[in-house]
Motif scaffolding. Structure first.
Motif, short mmCIF file in Angstrom:
data_model
loop_
_atom_site.label_atom_id
_atom_site.label_comp_id
_atom_site.label_asym_id
_atom_site.label_seq_id
_atom_site.Cartn_x
_atom_site.Cartn_y
_atom_site.Cartn_z
N ALA A 140 70.66 59.39 101.54
CA ALA A 140 69.68 59.81 102.53
C ALA A 140 68.30 60.06 101.93
CB ALA A 140 70.16 61.08 103.23
N GLY A 141 68.21 60.00 100.59
CA GLY A 141 66.92 60.15 99.95
C GLY A 141 66.52 61.56 99.60
N TYR A 142 67.49 62.49 99.58
CA TYR A 142 67.19 63.88 99.27
C TYR A 142 67.67 64.26 97.87
CZ TYR A 142 66.08 64.20 104.22
OH TYR A 142 65.52 63.99 105.45
N ALA A 143 67.25 65.43 97.40
CA ALA A 143 67.57 65.88 96.05
C ALA A 143 68.78 66.81 96.08
CB ALA A 143 66.38 66.60 95.43
N PRO A 144 69.85 66.52 95.34
CA PRO A 144 71.03 67.38 95.34
C PRO A 144 70.76 68.80 94.86
CG PRO A 144 71.56 65.23 94.41
CD PRO A 144 70.06 65.28 94.56
N ALA A 145 69.74 69.00 94.03
CA ALA A 145 69.52 70.31 93.42
C ALA A 145 68.74 71.29 94.29
CB ALA A 145 68.81 70.15 92.07
N VAL A 146 68.02 70.81 95.30
CA VAL A 146 67.14 71.68 96.09
C VAL A 146 67.92 72.24 97.28
CG1 VAL A 146 64.94 71.87 97.32
CG2 VAL A 146 65.15 70.33 95.37
N GLY A 147 68.55 73.39 97.08
CA GLY A 147 69.38 73.98 98.11
C GLY A 147 68.66 75.06 98.88
N PHE A 148 69.35 75.59 99.90
CA PHE A 148 68.79 76.63 100.76
C PHE A 148 69.62 77.90 100.72
CE2 PHE A 148 67.14 72.65 102.15
CZ PHE A 148 65.85 72.91 102.57
N GLY A 202 69.81 77.14 92.17
CA GLY A 202 69.94 77.23 90.72
C GLY A 202 70.99 76.34 90.10
N LYS A 203 71.58 75.42 90.88
CA LYS A 203 72.60 74.51 90.36
C LYS A 203 72.18 73.07 90.62
CE LYS A 203 75.51 77.80 89.20
NZ LYS A 203 75.87 78.06 87.78
N LEU A 233 73.78 70.80 91.95
CA LEU A 233 74.31 70.30 93.23
C LEU A 233 74.18 71.34 94.35
CD1 LEU A 233 77.60 68.51 92.05
CD2 LEU A 233 75.35 67.50 92.45
N SER A 234 73.15 72.16 94.30
CA SER A 234 73.01 73.24 95.28
C SER A 234 72.99 72.72 96.72
CB SER A 234 71.73 74.04 95.01
OG SER A 234 71.84 74.75 93.80
N PHE A 235 72.22 71.67 96.98
CA PHE A 235 72.12 71.14 98.34
C PHE A 235 73.44 70.46 98.75
CE2 PHE A 235 70.13 68.07 101.52
CZ PHE A 235 69.92 69.05 102.48
N VAL A 236 74.13 69.88 97.79
CA VAL A 236 75.45 69.28 98.06
C VAL A 236 76.41 70.36 98.54
CG1 VAL A 236 77.45 68.15 97.01
CG2 VAL A 236 75.13 67.40 96.42
N TYR A 237 76.41 71.53 97.88
CA TYR A 237 77.27 72.62 98.30
C TYR A 237 76.89 73.11 99.70
CZ TYR A 237 78.26 72.78 93.27
OH TYR A 237 78.60 72.46 91.97
N ASP A 238 75.58 73.19 99.97
CA ASP A 238 75.12 73.61 101.29
C ASP A 238 75.69 72.71 102.38
OD1 ASP A 238 73.61 75.69 100.29
OD2 ASP A 238 71.67 74.72 100.59
N ILE A 239 75.56 71.40 102.18
CA ILE A 239 75.98 70.44 103.20
C ILE A 239 77.50 70.34 103.27
CG2 ILE A 239 75.82 68.04 103.97
CD1 ILE A 239 73.24 69.73 104.26
N ALA A 240 78.16 70.35 102.13
CA ALA A 240 79.62 70.27 102.13
C ALA A 240 80.24 71.45 102.88
CB ALA A 240 80.15 70.22 100.69
N ASP A 241 79.64 72.62 102.77
CA ASP A 241 80.17 73.79 103.45
C ASP A 241 80.17 73.64 104.97
OD1 ASP A 241 80.78 75.11 101.14
OD2 ASP A 241 79.11 76.53 101.21
N LEU A 242 79.29 72.78 105.49
CA LEU A 242 79.25 72.56 106.94
C LEU A 242 80.53 71.90 107.45
CD1 LEU A 242 75.61 71.16 107.28
CD2 LEU A 242 76.35 73.54 107.47
#
Length: 303
Positions: free
Chosen positions: A197-205, A209-210, A212-221
């Motif tokens: 999708a063109g986004y950065a895995p590390a930039v979470g909400f 600090g990890k 894969l921060s954004f990956v964890y955010d989305i996976a939790d959904l």
């Protein structure tokens, strides 16, 4: 001369394949795995979202290059897939989407809007008003613990909480071992979708600090509607190879729920809650030297 390869869109792919004890190479133009006896197994690499490489695998330069060209994520995992060591990036953040994502994450007001939308997406109801991100995390944590307890009770499992040792996964009890294997599968395909999708895995909400921060955010959904129930179902049966059974069950549930077709739209919906427009490129920016043809893959894939 053959035309350049064009990645298949993520929603059209199968979710993942696991490979162990084999040499991965490109022979006669095909992506193959050779076992110790020299037997070839062909893999339709362009139709797979991510390839999970377990101990005992070796990857040639040609194989890694081909996987990158067709937009397939290579993920190096531990035995039984319960550890994620590294990944080979098949595409990655486009500058416009990375700046948009970063702008949302860096502003506290827009970050809170995105986190609230994640909460609503996950639990099917709007979160309480006037709550900080930290307060929402506390509410989320309580609901998650309760969900684990309810699923364990439903499947007749003795549940002692979500506990595991990252340095020694085998010390985990059966339910936690199954959960670790299941979430590793979900993280793999989620990272592939985030990159596509063109986004950065590390930039979470919520996670920060990890890598894969954004990956964890989305996976939790999607976690509690997909892989967590699968993990408890397998744990309840106490099979001889629980991790393998979990992986197969996760692959089946990903296909049944068509989850690869849902992740990218979910990302767009979540980020749109920030109510800002993606930034326009600066007027003095240098134009692209070699324009790229529009491909059939997702925007993050390298065409």
């Amino acid at each position: 001369m053959l035309p350049p390869l064009k990645p298949i869109a993520m929603k059209e792919r199968i979710s993942m394949l696991f490979i162990e004890k084999g040499e991965i190479d490109v022979l006669d133009g095909a992506f193959v795995v050779l076992d110790k006896t020299g037997v070839r197994t062909h893999i339709p690499i362009g139709s797979v979202a991510c390839l999970m490489l377990e101990p005992g695998t070796r990857v040639s330069h040609r194989a890694a290059a081909l996987a990158a060209r067709v937009g397939t994520l290579l993920v190096w995992v531990g035995e039984a897939g319960v550890r994620l060591y590294a990944s080979g990036q098949p595409g990655g953040a486009r500058s416009d989407r990375l700046l948009y994502q970063a702008k949302l994450a860096l502003d506290e007001a827009t970050r809170l809007k995105v986190v609230r939308k994640m909460y609503e997406f996950r639990f099917g109801e709007a979160p309480p008003a006037k709550r900080s991100v930290e307060q929402l995390r506390g509410i989320e944590g309580a609901r998650v613990r309760k969900t684990y307890q309810l699923l364990a009770k439903r499947h007749g499992i003795q549940w002692k909480g979500r506990n595991y040792d990252r340095t020694d996964w085998d010390k985990s009890d059966l339910p936690n071992l199954c959960l670790s294997a299941a979430t590793a599968c979900l993280y793999g395909i989620t990272e592939a979708a985030v990159l596509a999708a063109g986004y950065a895995p590390a930039v979470g909400f919520i996670h920060t600090g990890k890598p894969l921060s954004f990956v964890y955010d989305i996976a939790d959904l999607f976690k509690f509607d997909s892989v967590v129930p699968v993990a408890f179902q397998v744990a309840a049966k106490a099979p001889l190879q629980p991790e393998r059974r979990v992986r197969l069950a996760c692959r089946d549930i990903f296909r049944q729920q068509k989850i690869l077709g849902k992740i990218i739209p979910a990302i767009e919906e979540i980020l749109a809650a920030g109510e800002i427009e993606p930034p326009e490129p600066p007027k003095d920016a240098q134009p692209i030297a070699i324009p790229e043809e529009k491909g059939i893959g997702d925007v993050g894939h390298r065409h």
